[in-house]
Write an enzyme that holds these catalytic residues in place. Structure first.
Site, PDB file in Angstrom:
ATOM      1  N   LYS A   1       0.845  -1.204   0.000  1.00 36.32           N
ATOM      2  CA  LYS A   1       0.000   0.000   0.000  1.00 36.32           C
ATOM      3  C   LYS A   1       0.881   1.256   0.000  1.00 36.32           C
ATOM      4  O   LYS A   1       2.102   1.162   0.201  1.00 36.32           O
ATOM      5  CB  LYS A   1      -0.956  -0.019   1.187  1.00 36.32           C
ATOM      6  CG  LYS A   1      -0.290  -0.179   2.542  1.00 36.32           C
ATOM      7  CD  LYS A   1      -1.338  -0.337   3.622  1.00 36.32           C
ATOM      8  CE  LYS A   1      -0.709  -0.466   4.978  1.00 36.32           C
ATOM      9  NZ  LYS A   1      -1.662  -0.325   6.057  1.00 36.32           N
TER      10      LYS A   1
ATOM     11  N   TYR B   1      15.808  30.238   7.803  1.00 38.92           N
ATOM     12  CA  TYR B   1      14.638  30.994   8.264  1.00 38.92           C
ATOM     13  C   TYR B   1      14.646  31.151   9.777  1.00 38.92           C
ATOM     14  O   TYR B   1      14.907  30.183  10.505  1.00 38.92           O
ATOM     15  CB  TYR B   1      13.347  30.244   7.906  1.00 38.92           C
ATOM     16  CG  TYR B   1      12.961  30.315   6.449  1.00 38.92           C
ATOM     17  CD1 TYR B   1      12.678  31.532   5.835  1.00 38.92           C
ATOM     18  CD2 TYR B   1      12.819  29.143   5.709  1.00 38.92           C
ATOM     19  CE1 TYR B   1      12.295  31.573   4.515  1.00 38.92           C
ATOM     20  CE2 TYR B   1      12.432  29.178   4.383  1.00 38.92           C
ATOM     21  CZ  TYR B   1      12.172  30.403   3.785  1.00 38.92           C
ATOM     22  OH  TYR B   1      11.786  30.440   2.478  1.00 38.92           O
TER      23      TYR B   1
ATOM     24  N   ARG C   1     -10.599  -0.881  14.504  1.00 34.51           N
ATOM     25  CA  ARG C   1     -10.395  -0.017  13.344  1.00 34.51           C
ATOM     26  C   ARG C   1     -11.334  -0.442  12.226  1.00 34.51           C
ATOM     27  O   ARG C   1     -12.152   0.331  11.755  1.00 34.51           O
ATOM     28  CB  ARG C   1      -8.926  -0.104  12.904  1.00 34.51           C
ATOM     29  CG  ARG C   1      -8.543   0.882  11.835  1.00 34.51           C
ATOM     30  CD  ARG C   1      -7.062   0.884  11.539  1.00 34.51           C
ATOM     31  NE  ARG C   1      -6.606  -0.293  10.817  1.00 34.51           N
ATOM     32  CZ  ARG C   1      -5.375  -0.423  10.306  1.00 34.51           C
ATOM     33  NH1 ARG C   1      -4.483   0.536  10.461  1.00 34.51           N
ATOM     34  NH2 ARG C   1      -5.023  -1.515   9.654  1.00 34.51           N
TER      35      ARG C   1
ATOM     36  N   MET D   1      11.506  24.238   2.486  1.00 34.68           N
ATOM     37  CA  MET D   1      10.688  23.378   1.635  1.00 34.68           C
ATOM     38  C   MET D   1      11.523  22.561   0.643  1.00 34.68           C
ATOM     39  O   MET D   1      11.261  21.390   0.412  1.00 34.68           O
ATOM     40  CB  MET D   1       9.652  24.227   0.880  1.00 34.68           C
ATOM     41  CG  MET D   1       8.607  23.374   0.195  1.00 34.68           C
ATOM     42  SD  MET D   1       7.439  24.310  -0.804  1.00 34.68           S
ATOM     43  CE  MET D   1       6.446  25.117   0.411  1.00 34.68           C
TER      44      MET D   1
HETATM   45  C1  LIG Z   1      -4.101  -4.868   7.623  1.00 32.75           C
HETATM   46  C2  LIG Z   1      -2.608  -4.769   7.522  1.00 32.75           C
HETATM   47  N1  LIG Z   1      -1.889  -5.885   7.395  1.00 32.75           N
HETATM   48  C3  LIG Z   1      -0.540  -5.853   7.292  1.00 32.75           C
HETATM   49  C4  LIG Z   1       0.144  -4.661   7.334  1.00 32.75           C
HETATM   50  C5  LIG Z   1       1.653  -4.648   7.224  1.00 32.75           C
HETATM   51  O1  LIG Z   1       2.218  -4.153   8.396  1.00 32.75           O
HETATM   52  P1  LIG Z   1       3.818  -4.023   8.571  1.00 32.75           P
HETATM   53  O2  LIG Z   1       4.243  -2.948   7.657  1.00 32.75           O
HETATM   54  O3  LIG Z   1       3.963  -3.658   9.995  1.00 32.75           O
HETATM   55  O4  LIG Z   1       4.381  -5.347   8.236  1.00 32.75           O
HETATM   56  C6  LIG Z   1      -0.578  -3.475   7.478  1.00 32.75           C
HETATM   57  C7  LIG Z   1       0.135  -2.185   7.544  1.00 32.75           C
HETATM   58  O5  LIG Z   1      -0.101  -1.329   8.314  1.00 32.75           O
HETATM   59  C8  LIG Z   1      -1.989  -3.534   7.566  1.00 32.75           C
HETATM   60  O6  LIG Z   1      -2.719  -2.419   7.705  1.00 32.75           O
END
Ligand SMILES: Cc1ncc(COP(=O)(O)O)c(C=O)c1O
Length: 399
Positions: A59, A285, A158, A333
């Protein structure tokens, strides 16, 4: 005098803006992504996972490494599947030609169930209304069914069905056979904070959840709970598949584990200006830093808009010539200043490492994601995902 008239440039229309590609990069600021290390980490984690399948979590653009290139590498290296948070992240991977199974964990699909089906994605269902919506989309498309994983909330609060809602979910699933639940998952809240009791409690609740579903006639094939920390510290959490994210990218999720992982991302730039200032002169700055002695200051073209967090102002370090140079003044920046008074020979064009290792004429140094996170007052996950899109990623295949 005639005003200067500048003929308009014939600009191409950009339909799908992409991050800066390496060939467009003029600035020497870049993130180098070591694909050999990525494959090494997959091997390490597969070994740790035993018989459980490894589904890499990609992700947030593959934790900032560029999801498409990372997915392609991991798919070829034999990752059993991939996980993303967003539907659009999954579609991006499919459009890049990724054929591996993709689990979309974020749980929000809006009205885009047809896209889930069309791209052969596996959605994570966490709400009873989603069962009806997906079933309807399956029927509408004239399909037999769509695989889905059900998420149970065992203590993270969550996303996921609370245990008390599972028999109703099972009932709904029985009346909507178009939704084929192939997996049951949960997420562990404290695997990386050294709380084995919490992991055990959540796993016990997860077992209870699978029992409730089984009694309700729903029998998923795979069960999964483990992130990187659980994978490396809690074998009982491995079940049928594991979902490592940060570990895949070579960063230890918690103290004392993952020593054999190799960092995948290295962020580097080059000194673009050097000046000598007098004792008492200020830098940056707000003049938040003043020279206590005649000093040599180098300017690095990376700032907070690139992911070099402002919290490093007057406290972080960068590597130049293999030695640490303290950040002086506030990070701006696009630029950051460092004190190179104690680095003989420091000059324009010197490589400057923000994250990673450096061998130089003055020594060898390393600044890892864990250390950088500590300096910034955050976690390594945020360090990796903060390297912004204007920092081009260069993919490396070192031998
Ligand atoms: C549902 C879920 N599974 C697995 C992971 C992977 O976690 P990590 O990066 O700690 O291995 C995440 C990441 O936050 C997650 O949200």
């Amino acid at each position: 005098m005639e005003p200067l008239s500048v003929p308009p440039l014939p600009l191409p229309r950009v339909f799908r803006p992409e991050r800066a590609v390496p060939s467009d990069a003029v600035r020497p600021t870049r993130a180098e992504i070591n694909l050999a290390h990525l494959r090494h980490n997959l091997r390490v984690l597969r070994r740790a996972a035993g018989s459980a399948e490894v589904w890499a979590v990609l992700k947030a653009d593959g934790y900032g490494h560029g999801a498409k290139a990372v997915a392609r590498t991991l798919e070829r290296a034999g990752a059993a599947g991939l996980c993303v948070a967003l539907l659009e992240e999954a579609i991006e991977l499919r459009e890049a030609g990724i054929r591996a199974p993709i689990l979309v964990m974020g749980g929000y699909f809006g009205r885009a169930w047809d896209a889930v089906i069309a791209h052969q994605l596996t959605p994570v269902i966490h709400d009873i209304t989603q069962i009806e919506a997906l079933a309807e989309a399956v029927r509408f498309q004239g399909m037999q069914g769509c695989h889905a994983h059900l998420k149970v909330d065992t203590g993270m609060a969550r996303l996921g069905f609370p245990l008390g809602e599972l028999s109703r979910a099972a009932q709904k699933l029985r009346s909507h056979p178009e939704v084929v639940v192939t997996g049951l998952m949960t997420h562990l809240a404290c695997a990386d904070s050294g709380d084995p009791e919490s992991v055990t409690d959540q796993l016990a609740r997860f077992t209870e959840a699978s029992e409730v579903l089984r009694r309700g006639g729903i029998r998923p094939r795979v069960f999964h709970a483990a992130n990187s920390a659980a994978l490396l510290t809690a074998p009982a959490s491995h079940l049928d598949m594991v979902r490592p994210g940060v570990g895949i990218f070579g960063v230890s999720p918690c103290a004392g584990v993952g020593a054999d992982l190799r960092p995948v991302m290295r962020v580097r730039s080059e000194v673009i200006a050097v000046r000598d200032i007098e004792k008492g002169a200020s830098v940056g700055y707000g003049a938040s830093w003043r020279a206590k002695r005649p000093s040599r200051i180098a300017t690095v073209p990376m700032g907070y808009a690139d992911g070099l967090g402002r919290a490093l102002s007057n406290r972080g370090n960068l590597l130049i010539r293999g030695k640490r140079a303290p950040v002086v003044g506030v990070v701006s920046m696009d630029m950051t200043m460092v004190d190179v008074t104690e680095l003989p020979g420091a000059q324009i064009g010197d490589e400057c490492v923000i994250l990673g290792t450096q061998k130089g004429v003055l020594g060898t140094g390393a600044i890892g994601a864990v250390e950088l996170a500590e300096s910034l007052g955050t976690i390594p996950w945020e360090v990796l995902t903060s390297v912004s899109r204007r920092v081009p990623r260069f993919y490396r295949e070192p031998c």
